[in-house]
Design a protein around this motif. Structure first.
Motif, short mmCIF file in Angstrom:
data_model
loop_
_atom_site.label_atom_id
_atom_site.label_comp_id
_atom_site.label_asym_id
_atom_site.label_seq_id
_atom_site.Cartn_x
_atom_site.Cartn_y
_atom_site.Cartn_z
N HIS A 61 -7.22 -41.42 4.78
CA HIS A 61 -6.02 -41.49 3.43
C HIS A 61 -5.45 -40.75 3.55
N ASP A 62 -5.86 -39.97 4.86
CA ASP A 62 -4.55 -38.71 4.69
C ASP A 62 -2.86 -39.64 5.00
N GLU A 63 -1.68 -38.50 4.59
CA GLU A 63 -0.81 -38.75 4.59
C GLU A 63 -0.47 -39.19 6.13
N ALA A 64 -0.93 -38.21 7.09
CA ALA A 64 -0.86 -38.82 9.15
C ALA A 64 -0.84 -40.18 9.02
N VAL A 65 -2.07 -40.90 8.69
CA VAL A 65 -2.10 -41.76 8.62
C VAL A 65 -1.06 -43.11 8.70
N TYR A 66 -0.45 -42.59 7.45
CA TYR A 66 1.19 -43.60 6.98
C TYR A 66 2.43 -42.97 7.10
N LEU A 67 2.05 -41.51 7.21
CA LEU A 67 2.81 -41.25 8.98
C LEU A 67 3.36 -42.11 10.38
N LYS A 68 2.06 -42.01 10.56
CA LYS A 68 1.76 -42.55 11.49
C LYS A 68 1.77 -43.91 11.81
N ALA A 69 1.91 -45.55 10.49
CA ALA A 69 2.23 -46.17 10.35
C ALA A 69 3.60 -46.41 10.87
N ARG A 70 4.42 -45.66 10.14
CA ARG A 70 5.93 -46.23 9.86
C ARG A 70 6.52 -45.85 11.31
N GLU A 71 5.78 -44.51 12.13
CA GLU A 71 6.21 -44.28 13.62
C GLU A 71 5.41 -45.42 14.37
N ASN A 72 4.62 -45.95 14.28
CA ASN A 72 4.50 -47.19 15.19
C ASN A 72 5.12 -48.44 14.55
N LEU A 73 5.43 -48.77 13.38
CA LEU A 73 6.13 -49.80 12.84
C LEU A 73 7.28 -49.58 13.99
N ASP A 74 8.43 -48.35 13.59
CA ASP A 74 9.25 -47.68 13.70
C ASP A 74 9.31 -48.29 15.24
N ASN A 75 8.58 -48.03 16.82
CA ASN A 75 8.31 -47.76 17.79
C ASN A 75 8.37 -49.34 17.95
N PHE A 76 7.46 -50.52 17.10
CA PHE A 76 7.48 -51.92 18.05
C PHE A 76 8.89 -52.30 17.87
N ARG A 77 9.79 -51.96 16.66
CA ARG A 77 11.34 -52.85 15.83
C ARG A 77 12.67 -51.66 17.53
N ASN A 78 12.05 -50.03 17.89
CA ASN A 78 12.50 -49.74 18.69
C ASN A 78 12.54 -50.67 20.32
N ASN A 79 11.26 -50.79 20.64
CA ASN A 79 11.42 -51.56 22.23
C ASN A 79 11.76 -52.49 21.75
N ASP A 80 11.66 -53.49 20.23
CA ASP A 80 11.76 -55.34 20.95
C ASP A 80 10.68 -55.86 20.59
N ILE A 81 9.55 -55.28 20.17
CA ILE A 81 8.14 -55.55 20.13
C ILE A 81 8.28 -56.47 18.86
N LEU A 82 8.23 -56.19 18.20
CA LEU A 82 9.47 -56.81 16.59
C LEU A 82 10.94 -56.68 16.44
N VAL A 83 11.35 -57.70 15.84
CA VAL A 83 13.15 -58.20 16.02
C VAL A 83 13.19 -58.48 14.47
N LYS A 84 14.37 -58.31 14.22
CA LYS A 84 14.01 -59.25 12.58
C LYS A 84 15.40 -60.00 12.87
N GLU A 85 14.83 -61.25 11.79
CA GLU A 85 15.68 -62.46 12.01
C GLU A 85 17.25 -61.71 11.46
N LYS A 86 17.68 -63.44 11.73
CA LYS A 86 19.89 -63.30 11.93
C LYS A 86 20.00 -63.27 10.05
N GLN A 87 19.65 -64.20 9.77
CA GLN A 87 19.75 -65.37 8.54
C GLN A 87 18.21 -65.57 7.42
#
Length: 415
Positions: A61-87
């Motif tokens: 529950h340390d803040e570092a865990v939530y920061l890491k979650a956001r970092e990992n999410l951003d990495n997944f999106r930046n590397n097109d592992i996760l993509v956002k629907e256009k509509q």
């Protein structure tokens, strides 16, 4: 009436979907999650349980865990592992397990429906778990878990879903490591979206089947954002969260069983006699297991033997929606009165075993670290709805749903 809304899902690119999709964060411990993450760098567990990518000494529950979650999410999106629907879309999600289909719609539902009781609950949340998911949503700026809701069937919804399943090519179609087949169809035609929204506007209530903590956390975040944005209109994305919404005749509830560490100072004979003073109890044939086949019966494993406990008619037919539940009768008369377990949510002497693990798991736990096990008959979905309709709360760990809705298939960005 129930509000649903199409949304622009953040979802896996097709080539990664089978690797990204993962079991919910709370069905495994830290060690199990870490092992899963080490085997698969694309697993959504890196976002849902980001502590696995930090030193083992870091508190989950340390803040570092939530920061890491956001970092990992951003990495997944930046590397097109996760993509956002256009509509904006709504999705049909089918899970097939042991030849049985669980199918529903994935859409956004309204935070206000949770606040005003259109989305009904049947259990309490634990403050620490609720705070954890609230922080996770805030740091990720997204609803990362899909709540499972149910409702009383509407024929037109069933017909539209059936049309897509039979006539449209799926967006995803894969099998997870546990042998469950997952198929997703995308609904993006405006006429069909409008029809679904209109049909749900005629449904008075939705019921949380699984995901009370994630739902409550979504409400917490929305309330905070409303305070930060006093001129909010209600149309902002933070006013909604994602859910799989499956009709009641499509869900299966499994048993949720109990194991207890000791007999609360009773000898085996004293314990059996105290049960016999309340209910019918008989030992089943040697080397035979007993799994309840109807409401009002419980299996008990003690010292290598199985017993059948049959509740009395008065208890089973109690007019109170909660007191008549098998789980409540066991809790009030045996776990509390005889074994001294007053609060099963906090008592360290009791543990819970989902029915998916099978009755052999109960014997295993008793042979390893527990003294007695109780095999339950599954709570009926109609019982769950009756408790929710009465604005009451079921005992802890009353229901276990399978198959579990996979995390990582759909995320909902809050702005």
């Amino acid at each position: 009436m129930a509000v649903i809304k199409p949304f622009k899902a953040i979802r896996p690119a097709k080539q990664y979907v089978d690797m990204v999709a993962e079991l919910p964060y709370d069905v495994m411990n830290r060690e199990e999650a870490k092992e899963m993450g080490e085997k698969n760098k694309y697993s959504f567990i890196h976002i849902d349980r980001a502590e696995i990518d930090l030193d083992d000494k870091v508190d989950e529950h340390d803040e570092a865990v939530y920061l890491k979650a956001r970092e990992n999410l951003d990495n997944f999106r930046n590397n097109d592992i996760l993509v956002k629907e256009k509509q904006d879309c709504i999705y049909i999600y089918r899970e097939t397990m042991n030849g049985r289909d669980q199918i529903g719609l994935v859409a956004c539902v309204s935070v206000d429906d949770s606040i005003n009781g259109v989305i009904k609950i049947h259990e309490y949340t634990k403050p620490d778990k609720e705070l954890d998911r609230t922080k996770h949503i805030k740091y990720c700026n997204a609803n990362t878990g899909t709540i499972l809701l149910t409702y009383k069937n509407r024929e037109k919804v069933d017909e539209l879903v059936d049309f897509y399943v039979k006539n449209e090519l799926p967006l995803y179609d894969f099998m997870s490591d546990d042998g469950v087949f997952h198929t997703v169809w995308r609904i993006d035609r405006q006429q069909d979206l409008d029809e679904l929204v209109s049909e749900f506007d005629k449904i008075p209530y939705l019921y949380i089947a699984d995901g009370h903590h994630r739902s409550a956390s979504a409400v917490n975040v929305a309330k905070e954002k409303r305070l930060e944005n006093p001129n909010y209109t209600g149309d902002e994305e933070f006013n909604y969260y994602i859910a799989m919404i499956a009709p009641e005749n499509n869900l299966e509830v499994l048993d949720y069983n109990r194991v207890v560490k000791d007999l609360n100072g009773n000898t085996k004979e004293e314990f059996l006699n105290k049960i016999a003073q309340k209910f019918e109890i008989e030992r089943v044939a040697k080397n035979k297991q007993y799994k309840p086949e109807q409401k009002g019966t419980v299996g008990m494993f003690l010292d290598g033997d199985w017993y059948k406990i049959k509740f009395d008619d008065k208890s089973i037919n109690d007019p109170d929606e909660v007191k008549s539940l098998d789980i409540s009768i066991l809790q009030d008369n045996i776990l509390d009165d005889i074994l001294g377990i007053k609060d099963p949510r906090r008592d360290k002497r009791i543990d819970f075993v989902g029915g998916i693990r099978g009755i052999d798991e109960l014997e295993k736990r008793v042979n390893e670290d527990m003294k007695v096990a109780f095999a339950m008959y599954p709570t009926e979905l109609t019982e769950l709805m009756a408790v929710a309709d009465a604005n009451k709360i079921m005992p802890a760990k009353s229901t276990w749903f399978e198959p579990k809705v996979r995390c990582g298939l759909f995320l909902h960005e809050l702005d």
